[in-house]
Enzyme design. Structure first.
Site, PDB file in Angstrom:
ATOM      1  N   HIS A 159      11.919  -1.374   9.705  1.00 40.06           N
ATOM      2  CA  HIS A 159      12.795  -2.313   9.009  1.00 40.06           C
ATOM      3  C   HIS A 159      11.568  -3.575   8.819  1.00 40.06           C
ATOM      4  O   HIS A 159      11.278  -4.143   7.618  1.00 40.06           O
ATOM      5  CB  HIS A 159      13.918  -3.056   9.731  1.00 40.06           C
ATOM      6  CG  HIS A 159      14.379  -4.307   9.171  1.00 40.06           C
ATOM      7  ND1 HIS A 159      15.125  -4.154   7.736  1.00 40.06           N
ATOM      8  CD2 HIS A 159      14.538  -5.563   9.210  1.00 40.06           C
ATOM      9  CE1 HIS A 159      15.192  -5.104   7.240  1.00 40.06           C
ATOM     10  NE2 HIS A 159      14.954  -6.121   8.114  1.00 40.06           N
ATOM     11  N   ARG A 211      22.870 -17.526   1.349  1.00 38.77           N
ATOM     12  CA  ARG A 211      22.355 -16.738   2.362  1.00 38.77           C
ATOM     13  C   ARG A 211      21.667 -15.384   1.848  1.00 38.77           C
ATOM     14  O   ARG A 211      20.648 -14.934   2.465  1.00 38.77           O
ATOM     15  CB  ARG A 211      23.453 -16.107   3.132  1.00 38.77           C
ATOM     16  CG  ARG A 211      23.041 -15.602   4.474  1.00 38.77           C
ATOM     17  CD  ARG A 211      24.445 -15.253   5.579  1.00 38.77           C
ATOM     18  NE  ARG A 211      23.794 -14.766   6.898  1.00 38.77           N
ATOM     19  CZ  ARG A 211      24.406 -14.657   8.138  1.00 38.77           C
ATOM     20  NH1 ARG A 211      25.477 -15.471   8.064  1.00 38.77           N
ATOM     21  NH2 ARG A 211      24.054 -14.373   9.099  1.00 38.77           N
ATOM     22  N   LYS A 235      26.162 -12.376  13.206  1.00 35.96           N
ATOM     23  CA  LYS A 235      26.490 -11.162  12.756  1.00 35.96           C
ATOM     24  C   LYS A 235      26.402 -10.270  14.098  1.00 35.96           C
ATOM     25  O   LYS A 235      25.492 -10.356  14.629  1.00 35.96           O
ATOM     26  CB  LYS A 235      25.439 -10.616  11.684  1.00 35.96           C
ATOM     27  CG  LYS A 235      25.740 -11.059  10.338  1.00 35.96           C
ATOM     28  CD  LYS A 235      24.957 -10.282   9.335  1.00 35.96           C
ATOM     29  CE  LYS A 235      24.639 -11.027   8.002  1.00 35.96           C
ATOM     30  NZ  LYS A 235      23.831 -10.255   7.359  1.00 35.96           N
ATOM     31  N   HIS A 287      14.997  -1.900   2.478  1.00 38.78           N
ATOM     32  CA  HIS A 287      16.014  -1.113   2.569  1.00 38.78           C
ATOM     33  C   HIS A 287      15.859   0.336   1.992  1.00 38.78           C
ATOM     34  O   HIS A 287      16.019   1.408   2.415  1.00 38.78           O
ATOM     35  CB  HIS A 287      17.348  -1.632   2.098  1.00 38.78           C
ATOM     36  CG  HIS A 287      17.818  -2.813   3.007  1.00 38.78           C
ATOM     37  ND1 HIS A 287      18.395  -3.816   2.805  1.00 38.78           N
ATOM     38  CD2 HIS A 287      17.402  -3.110   4.470  1.00 38.78           C
ATOM     39  CE1 HIS A 287      18.679  -4.547   3.510  1.00 38.78           C
ATOM     40  NE2 HIS A 287      18.136  -4.175   4.777  1.00 38.78           N
ATOM     41  N   HIS A 337      14.013  -7.537   0.915  1.00 35.15           N
ATOM     42  CA  HIS A 337      15.050  -6.719   1.710  1.00 35.15           C
ATOM     43  C   HIS A 337      15.631  -5.612   0.971  1.00 35.15           C
ATOM     44  O   HIS A 337      15.819  -4.589   1.324  1.00 35.15           O
ATOM     45  CB  HIS A 337      16.022  -7.504   2.352  1.00 35.15           C
ATOM     46  CG  HIS A 337      15.768  -7.996   3.804  1.00 35.15           C
ATOM     47  ND1 HIS A 337      14.580  -9.027   3.845  1.00 35.15           N
ATOM     48  CD2 HIS A 337      16.009  -7.547   4.996  1.00 35.15           C
ATOM     49  CE1 HIS A 337      14.498  -9.359   5.005  1.00 35.15           C
ATOM     50  NE2 HIS A 337      15.134  -8.444   5.869  1.00 35.15           N
ATOM     51  N   GLU A 393       9.668 -11.157   9.555  1.00 32.61           N
ATOM     52  CA  GLU A 393      10.877 -12.161   9.246  1.00 32.61           C
ATOM     53  C   GLU A 393      10.549 -13.374   9.179  1.00 32.61           C
ATOM     54  O   GLU A 393      10.860 -14.308   8.381  1.00 32.61           O
ATOM     55  CB  GLU A 393      11.987 -11.692  10.171  1.00 32.61           C
ATOM     56  CG  GLU A 393      12.560 -10.528  10.156  1.00 32.61           C
ATOM     57  CD  GLU A 393      13.462  -9.948   8.907  1.00 32.61           C
ATOM     58  OE1 GLU A 393      13.485 -10.829   8.220  1.00 32.61           O
ATOM     59  OE2 GLU A 393      13.623  -8.554   8.975  1.00 32.61           O
ATOM     60  N   ASN A 413      17.341 -12.451   2.101  1.00 31.71           N
ATOM     61  CA  ASN A 413      17.079 -11.086   1.806  1.00 31.71           C
ATOM     62  C   ASN A 413      15.796 -10.857   0.997  1.00 31.71           C
ATOM     63  O   ASN A 413      15.560  -9.842   0.352  1.00 31.71           O
ATOM     64  CB  ASN A 413      18.220 -10.638   0.902  1.00 31.71           C
ATOM     65  CG  ASN A 413      19.483 -10.320   1.913  1.00 31.71           C
ATOM     66  OD1 ASN A 413      19.035 -10.056   2.985  1.00 31.71           O
ATOM     67  ND2 ASN A 413      20.629 -10.131   1.272  1.00 31.71           N
ATOM     68  N   LYS A 415      16.508 -20.642   9.134  1.00 27.16           N
ATOM     69  CA  LYS A 415      17.508 -19.490   9.018  1.00 27.16           C
ATOM     70  C   LYS A 415      18.852 -20.316   9.087  1.00 27.16           C
ATOM     71  O   LYS A 415      19.879 -20.043   8.481  1.00 27.16           O
ATOM     72  CB  LYS A 415      17.362 -18.522  10.149  1.00 27.16           C
ATOM     73  CG  LYS A 415      18.535 -17.764   9.809  1.00 27.16           C
ATOM     74  CD  LYS A 415      18.699 -16.079  10.595  1.00 27.16           C
ATOM     75  CE  LYS A 415      19.961 -15.338  10.376  1.00 27.16           C
ATOM     76  NZ  LYS A 415      19.894 -14.122  11.038  1.00 27.16           N
ATOM     77  N   GLU A 475      28.116 -15.279   3.346  1.00 31.35           N
ATOM     78  CA  GLU A 475      26.857 -14.642   2.638  1.00 31.35           C
ATOM     79  C   GLU A 475      27.620 -14.594   1.157  1.00 31.35           C
ATOM     80  O   GLU A 475      27.567 -13.644   0.709  1.00 31.35           O
ATOM     81  CB  GLU A 475      26.604 -13.127   3.074  1.00 31.35           C
ATOM     82  CG  GLU A 475      25.642 -13.107   4.111  1.00 31.35           C
ATOM     83  CD  GLU A 475      25.223 -11.452   4.280  1.00 31.35           C
ATOM     84  OE1 GLU A 475      26.100 -10.888   4.140  1.00 31.35           O
ATOM     85  OE2 GLU A 475      24.127 -11.543   4.684  1.00 31.35           O
ATOM     86  N   ARG A 492      40.301  -8.926  23.399  1.00 32.35           N
ATOM     87  CA  ARG A 492      40.363  -9.548  22.170  1.00 32.35           C
ATOM     88  C   ARG A 492      39.393 -10.782  21.904  1.00 32.35           C
ATOM     89  O   ARG A 492      39.510 -11.509  21.007  1.00 32.35           O
ATOM     90  CB  ARG A 492      41.859  -9.966  21.839  1.00 32.35           C
ATOM     91  CG  ARG A 492      42.734  -9.075  21.711  1.00 32.35           C
ATOM     92  CD  ARG A 492      44.285  -9.590  21.237  1.00 32.35           C
ATOM     93  NE  ARG A 492      44.958  -8.251  20.967  1.00 32.35           N
ATOM     94  CZ  ARG A 492      45.617  -7.723  22.037  1.00 32.35           C
ATOM     95  NH1 ARG A 492      45.784  -8.565  23.127  1.00 32.35           N
ATOM     96  NH2 ARG A 492      46.467  -6.705  21.997  1.00 32.35           N
TER      97      ARG A 492
END
Ligand SMILES: NC(=O)c1ccc[n+]([C@@H]2O[C@H](COP(=O)([O-])OP(=O)(O)OC[C@H]3O[C@@H](n4cnc5c(N)ncnc54)[C@H](O)[C@@H]3O)[C@@H](O)[C@H]2O)c1
Ligand SMILES: [Zn+2]
Length: 363
Positions: free
Chosen positions: A262, A239, A143, A250, A246, A185, A243, A225, A235, A121
Site C-alpha cells: 500500500h 474525507r 474505521k 489501489h 489512492h 501517508e 485519498n 487527518k 466519508e 455488543r
C-alpha cells in the site's frame, strides 16, 4: 526523569471526541489513563516481541485481567482471528464492563478495534500504536474491520476508540520497509496541508530517520487527518482529500496481486496524481518536481513494473464495482488539493504508462 518524559508527551486535542496522546514513551500516560478509568481491562497485542515488551508494561495494577498476544499480519486480519480474540476475552473474564487496550500496528488497530466493537455488543477500546501507519492513519478515524477472501477491509464498522496513544519510541525498531509505508501517508498529508508541514518534511528528507523529530511529525500528520475526519465522519466529501494518490495506489496493488504494498502504491500514486494534475493544467512543474525530489530522498520508489493496461483494468473494474465514474484527487498546489476530478481515460492510461518509465528529471 519520568516527569520529564511525560512532559514530552503531546496531547493532540483534536476535533474528535477522544484524545490522541503522542510520546516517545507513552507507557506512563497509558497507565495513568487506565488508573483514572478505574475499570477492569485486558491488553491485546501483536505477538511481535517489540510489541509484547511494550504491552507487558501496561499490565499495571489489579485492574488488568491479562495480556494476550496474537500472531497477526494481513493474512490473519480475518473473522476467524476475531473469534479467537473473543474466546480469549471470555476466558480472561472480560465482560460488558471491561475496557480493551490494543497494542500494535494497523492490523492490530483494525482487528482489535473491531473485536472490541463487537464483543458483547461493544466495549470501550484504547489503541497504543507501534507502527507509523497505525499512528498517522489506522488508529485515528474510527474505521475498524477485517478482510474477506475477495478483498481487504470488506467487513467492519465505524467505531471510535476512547483514546489513542502513539508511542513514537516504537519507530526505532521498525524496519525501513515498514517505516516507508507510513511515510507515504505522511507525505500525502504534507501535500494536502502544505505550508510549514511540507517544508519540514522536505528539509528533513536528506537526514537519517533517527534524527527526525518524530513526535512533532506524527502530531502534525494526526492533526491534519483528524481535522479532515472530524468534518466528515462518514466519508461524504472532505474525507476524500485523504485519498490523494489512492485511486492509483489501489489499482497498482490489485494489478500486482499485492506485490506492490500500500505504501509503495501511495508513493507511486502521488507521482501519478502530480502528473495528471500537470497535464490538466492544475499543478506547476516546480511543485511537482519538489514532491518528486523529496520522495527520491526518502527512498520511495518512483517507478513500477506494473503494466499500464493491467492497472487501468483494475481501476475500471473498481469503478464498475462502485457503479460510478472514476474520480481523482489532484493537487492544485502544495497545500491545495481538489477532489472529485474526472479526466479522460486516455490521460489516465498515459500517466500509468509513464510510471513504468524513469521519473521526471528533478534537476
Ligand atoms: N482503519 C484505517 O483507517 C486504516 C488506515 C490505514 C491502514 N489500515 C490498515 O493497517 C494495516 C497496515 O498497518 P501496518 O503497516 O502497521 O501493519 P501491521 O500491523 O501488520 O505491522 C507491520 C509489521 O510490523 C510489526 N511491528 C509492529 N510494531 C512494531 C515495532 N514497534 N517494531 C517492529 N515491528 C513492529 C508487526 O508485527 C507486523 O509484522 C493494513 O491492514 C491496513 O488495511 C487501516
Ligand atoms: Zn492509505
Amino acid at each position: 526523569m519520568a516527569a520529564q518524559e511525560e512532559d514530552r508527551d503531546l496531547i493532540v486535542n483534536t476535533d474528535l471526541t477522544y484524545p490522541v496522546c503522542i510520546g516517545d514513551d507513552t507507557r506512563p500516560a497509558v497507565l495513568s489513563f487506565l488508573q483514572h478509568r478505574a475499570q477492569p481491562y485486558v491488553v491485546l497485542c501483536d505477538a511481535n516481541p517489540n510489541v509484547v515488551a511494550l504491552a507487558r508494561d501496561i499490565r499495571g495494577g489489579k485492574d488488568c485481567l491479562g495480556v494476550l498476544a496474537f500472531t497477526l499480519g494481513e493474512s490473519r486480519k480475518r473473522l476467524s482471528t476475531v473469534e479467537r480474540v473473543h474466546e480469549a476475552l471470555l476466558a480472561a473474564g472480560a465482560d460488558r464492563g471491561t475496557l480493551i487496550v490494543g497494542v500494535g500496528g494497523g492490523v492490530a488497530s483494525d482487528l482489535f478495534g473491531f473485536a472490541a466493537a463487537t464483543y458483547m455488543r461493544g466495549v470501550p477500546y484504547v489503541h497504543v500504536a507501534t507502527t507509523l501507519v497505525a499512528m498517522v492513519d489506522a488508529a485515528v478515524g474510527g474505521k475498524t474491520g477485517v478482510d474477506l477472501r475477495k478483498g481487504k477491509n470488506l467487513c467492519g464498522l465505524f467505531a471510535d476508540p476512547v483514546a489513542v496513544f502513539a508511542n513514537t519510541g516504537s519507530l526505532e525498531t521498525l524496519p525501513y520497509r515498514l517505516l516507508r509505508e507510513g511515510l507515504a501517508e505522511v507525505l500525502k498529508t504534507a501535500i494536502i496541508e502544505g505550508d510549514e508541514f511540507f517544508d519540514a518534511i522536505e528539509a528533513l528528507s536528506p537526514h537519517p530517520f533517527w534524527r527526525w523529530p518524530w513526535l512533532e511529525i506524527v502530531a502534525q500528520a494526526i492533526k491534519v487527518k483528524t481535522m479532515i475526519v472530524a468534518d466528515d465522519r462518514k466519508e461524504a466529501g472532505m474525507r476524500e482529500l485523504l485519498n490523494l494518490g489512492h485511486t492509483f495506489a489501489h489499482a497498482l496493488e490489485t494489478a500486482s496481486n499485492y506485490r506492490v504494498s500500500h505504501g509503495v502504491g501511495v508513493a507511486l500514486g502521488l507521482r501519478a496524481a502530480g502528473l495528471l494534475a500537470l497535464r490538466t493544467g492544475r499543478f506547476s512543474e516546480e511543485a511537482h518536481l519538489r514532491v518528486l525530489a523529496t520522495m527520491a530522498l526518502l527512498g520511495m520508489p518512483l517507478r513500477t513494473r506494473v503494466r499500464a493496461g493491467a492497472a487501468f483494468a483494475a481501476m475500471a473494474s473498481d469503478k464498475k464495482r462502485r457503479n460510478g465514474t472514476l474520480r481523482f484527487v489532484l493537487p492544485v498546489a502544495i497545500g491545495d488539493v481538489e477532489y472529485g476530478v474526472t479526466v479522460p481515460d486516455r490521460m489516465v492510461k498515459s500517466v500509468l504508462a509513464q510510471l513504468t518509465r524513469s521519473p521526471e528529471a528533478t534537476g
